[in-house]
Enzyme design. Structure first.
Site, PDB file in Angstrom:
ATOM      1  N   CYS A  55       0.790  -1.386  -0.110  1.00 14.09           N
ATOM      2  CA  CYS A  55      -0.130   0.023  -0.062  1.00 14.09           C
ATOM      3  C   CYS A  55       0.746   1.293  -0.115  1.00 14.09           C
ATOM      4  O   CYS A  55       0.310   2.204  -0.487  1.00 14.09           O
ATOM      5  CB  CYS A  55      -0.992  -0.090   1.151  1.00 14.09           C
ATOM      6  SG  CYS A  55      -2.014  -1.351   1.325  1.00 14.09           S
ATOM      7  N   CYS A 128      -2.078   3.063   3.227  1.00 13.71           N
ATOM      8  CA  CYS A 128      -3.082   2.501   3.777  1.00 13.71           C
ATOM      9  C   CYS A 128      -4.141   2.797   4.658  1.00 13.71           C
ATOM     10  O   CYS A 128      -4.186   3.906   4.915  1.00 13.71           O
ATOM     11  CB  CYS A 128      -2.315   1.287   4.674  1.00 13.71           C
ATOM     12  SG  CYS A 128      -2.950  -0.194   5.322  1.00 13.71           S
ATOM     13  N   LYS A 130      -5.299   3.761   7.745  1.00  9.24           N
ATOM     14  CA  LYS A 130      -5.284   4.845   8.827  1.00  9.24           C
ATOM     15  C   LYS A 130      -4.687   5.965   8.324  1.00  9.24           C
ATOM     16  O   LYS A 130      -4.705   7.214   9.096  1.00  9.24           O
ATOM     17  CB  LYS A 130      -4.926   4.341  10.080  1.00  9.24           C
ATOM     18  CG  LYS A 130      -5.553   3.086  10.863  1.00  9.24           C
ATOM     19  CD  LYS A 130      -6.865   2.736  10.684  1.00  9.24           C
ATOM     20  CE  LYS A 130      -7.359   1.581  10.854  1.00  9.24           C
ATOM     21  NZ  LYS A 130      -7.176   0.639   9.725  1.00  9.24           N
ATOM     22  N   CYS A 200      -5.241  -2.385  -0.876  1.00  9.40           N
ATOM     23  CA  CYS A 200      -5.874  -3.703  -1.094  1.00  9.40           C
ATOM     24  C   CYS A 200      -7.293  -3.298  -1.949  1.00  9.40           C
ATOM     25  O   CYS A 200      -7.851  -2.135  -1.744  1.00  9.40           O
ATOM     26  CB  CYS A 200      -6.415  -3.999   0.243  1.00  9.40           C
ATOM     27  SG  CYS A 200      -4.910  -4.679   1.510  1.00  9.40           S
ATOM     28  N   GLU A 452      -8.545  -5.206  14.313  1.00 10.80           N
ATOM     29  CA  GLU A 452      -9.454  -5.758  13.507  1.00 10.80           C
ATOM     30  C   GLU A 452      -9.674  -7.476  13.602  1.00 10.80           C
ATOM     31  O   GLU A 452      -8.541  -8.060  13.954  1.00 10.80           O
ATOM     32  CB  GLU A 452      -9.003  -5.337  12.180  1.00 10.80           C
ATOM     33  CG  GLU A 452      -9.365  -4.112  11.709  1.00 10.80           C
ATOM     34  CD  GLU A 452      -8.787  -3.546  10.283  1.00 10.80           C
ATOM     35  OE1 GLU A 452      -9.214  -2.611   9.967  1.00 10.80           O
ATOM     36  OE2 GLU A 452      -8.359  -4.542   9.583  1.00 10.80           O
ATOM     37  N   SER A 478     -11.991  -5.500   9.611  1.00 11.14           N
ATOM     38  CA  SER A 478     -11.577  -5.012   8.447  1.00 11.14           C
ATOM     39  C   SER A 478     -12.659  -4.743   7.202  1.00 11.14           C
ATOM     40  O   SER A 478     -13.676  -5.110   7.555  1.00 11.14           O
ATOM     41  CB  SER A 478     -10.677  -5.891   7.602  1.00 11.14           C
ATOM     42  OG  SER A 478     -10.451  -5.669   6.442  1.00 11.14           O
TER      43      SER A 478
END
Length: 563
Positions: A55, A128, A130, A200, A452, A478
């Site tokens: 990411c 990614c 956060k 992702c 998560e 997630s």
């Protein structure tokens, strides 16, 4: 110096033009800036790039492109880095406790660098999960002209003619444990699920938040849907400076863009796309940082009036790269606007309104693609995000119900005090059909860090139990999670919430239509259990997790630390 220059460098001139600050100016000359450069705006370029995650692995290159592009606009771009934590790598390990915490660290560090060095504006480059809300929270605190440039989505992986993404790897474990996948194919999926740079690929948290922030108005059109390795993404980086200069000239700040109405636009795009429950936490935190009132009930109200029309993973078929090929998020937003689902008057970082941005863009063609459905044929007529209350969640909880799971589940509790215990039970074939799996002591304080639960939910799906059990937790999920799941249960177990009082064999009822999550145990028994309950000790004694656990608010307030 003319008035325009004073407007554009109104923060940096504090150090660049004050004759009593020679050391400050000497250091800026030392990095190669000329006397003329010191009259120009200084712009922070905050990259969340690092080598250890697909990411984020390319983001420092994007930061360089942003800096290069600024030169023609007479802006001085100054790159710096902040952290990132890979959800994909840490999921299912103790490292996942640091993921949500990283949002605060990112916001703190961007604020600190830009405020301390008197930067006139900031461009952030997140990848990614956060990274995005952390960026926006920092922008909200600074309230200076700001743009987020998303790192882009990953391409699909492939193995044996099957299209893969990161959740394919998680679910492969459940299939292997259930005897439905041999070691060779298990390794083949792992080795091919992530083919290169990008976040992702499904409508997981990274793409959810990127789309939400584009609808919020804080990133440029198409930023959330351009693939990471596309020429369009590189061009976005090169032209970001031009748009930031326009914001400087017009003095357009996050407080002009982030409003209650633009937050509602962000919620609507999340619902339309079937996005991640994590977005609830992050939008609550962004709103609170901007001192805008936003509650779980506000999100529910928008959700109930908004359909799900995108057939995107994890519940659907497609990935963000597929959507980018049929017009991306702007095409979805234009359709929503035409149907009265967006407020087109909200301002954006282009300096124009949403309606102005979308006016001349191509329309969605429903005859040539199946990714986005028309409103008269939705995947779900109302939203998938459900805020559940009841005696198990007095302050609320969040579920993600696509409709495929059904809308009602009643079962007997199988109680676990960590996700590790659940995985062991799945491996030992101890999870029973008809159970409500309870994972507790994984909240913001109890985790700490509210990890998560993607590994257990994916293992449940892979083991063929996805339609046979429900799972509830004071942790979170997630964006890749699907199934009958409820998270963010508040108060959490660590604080003595009712989830701490559940015992094996108790009946639990989840009623989506009534928005209820209830423990079917009489009040007298619950009172006795509460009287016998003792608060556990924090799992950590020092460090960032200890500081976080001591400061963090509960999930109903977005897990914000004291601001």
């Amino acid at each position: 110096m003319n008035n325009n220059e004073q407007t554009l460098n109104k923060f940096s001139r504090t150090i660049t033009q004050d004759p009593t600050l020679p050391a400050s100016q000497a250091m800026l000359h030392g990095i190669g800036l000329t006397t003329d450069d010191l009259k120009k705006p200084l712009i922070g370029i905050a990259s969340m790039g690092y080598d250890g995650n697909t990411c984020n692995m390319h983001l420092n290159q994007f930061a360089q492109l942003v800096q290069d592009g600024m030169k023609s606009d007479d802006l001085i771009g100054l790159k710096f880095n902040t952290i990132g934590i890979s959800d994909g790598i840490t999921n299912g390990t103790s490292g996942m406790r640091y993921s949500l915490v990283s949002r605060e660290v990112i916001a703190d560090s961007i604020e600190a660098v830009c405020a301390a060095h008197f930067y006139d504006g900031v461009i952030t480059i997140p990848g990614c999960d956060k990274n995005m809300p952390g960026s926006i929270m920092a922008m909200a605190r600074l309230n200076r002209p700001s743009i987020m440039v998303y790192g882009g989505t990953i391409a699909p992986g492939h193995y044996k003619e099957e299209e893969l993404n990161i959740v394919s790897a998680f679910e492969a474990l459940g299939k292997k444990l259930n005897g439905n996948l041999d070691d060779k194919d298990y390794c083949g999926i792992i080795q091919n699920a992530c083919p290169g740079p990008g976040a992702c690929g499904g409508m997981y948290t990274a793409n959810t938040m990127a789309a939400a922030i584009e609808a919020l108005g804080m990133s440029l059109p198409y930023s959330s849907s351009y693939p990471a390795m596309s020429e369009e993404k590189k061009n976005e980086c090169l032209t970001a400076g031009k748009f930031l200069k326009n914001l400087l000239e017009k003095d357009i700040k996050p407080s002009d863009i982030i409003t209650k109405s633009s937050l509602e636009n962000a919620i609507k795009i999340i619902v339309v796309l079937g996005g991640s429950t994590n977005a609830v936490l992050h939008l609550l935190a962004i709103a609170a940082t901007m001192e805008i009132e936003l509650s779980l009930d506000d999100i529910q109200a928008v959700n109930d009036k908004t359909p799900v029309i995108a057939d995107l993973k994890p519940s659907g078929k497609y990935l963000m790269e597929h959507l980018s090929k049929v017009g991306g998020i702007p095409a979805v937003m234009k359709y929503m606007l035409s149907e009265g689902l967006l407020d087109g008057d909200c301002l954006t970082v282009t300096g124009k309104t949403i309606a102005e941005n979308l006016k001349d863009l191509p329309d969605l063609d429903f005859s040539t693609q199946n990714i986005i459905r028309p409103l008269d044929n939705p995947i779900k007529e109302t939203g998938h995000l459900q805020m559940l209350y009841g005696n198990l969640a007095p302050k609320g909880s969040v579920s993600k119900i696509s409709g495929k799971e059904g809308f009602y589940f009643k079962g007997t509790a199988q109680v676990f005090n960590s996700e590790v215990e659940v995985l062991k039970a799945i491996e030992d074939l101890q999870i029973k059909a008809g159970s409500v799996i309870v994972i507790r002591n994984e909240g913001p304080k109890g985790g700490p860090g509210m990890p998560e639960m993607l590994k257990p939910t994916s293992a449940i799906i892979g083991a063929g139990l996805g339609d046979k059990v429900a799972l509830i937790t004071d942790g979170r999920f997630s964006g890749g999670t699907h199934g009958f799941v409820v998270g963010h249960i508040t108060p959490e177990a660590f604080d003595g919430g009712p989830i701490a009082l559940i015992e094996n064999g108790d009946l639990i009822e989840i009623d989506i239509d009534k928005k209820q999550l209830n423990l079917l145990v009489d009040d007298i028994t619950l009172k006795e259990r509460k009287n016998n309950w003792k608060q556990p000790k924090l799992k950590v004694k020092n460090g960032i997790l200890y500081k976080y656990a001591r400061q963090v608010r509960d999930a109903s307030e977005g897990c914000l630390t004291d601001r």
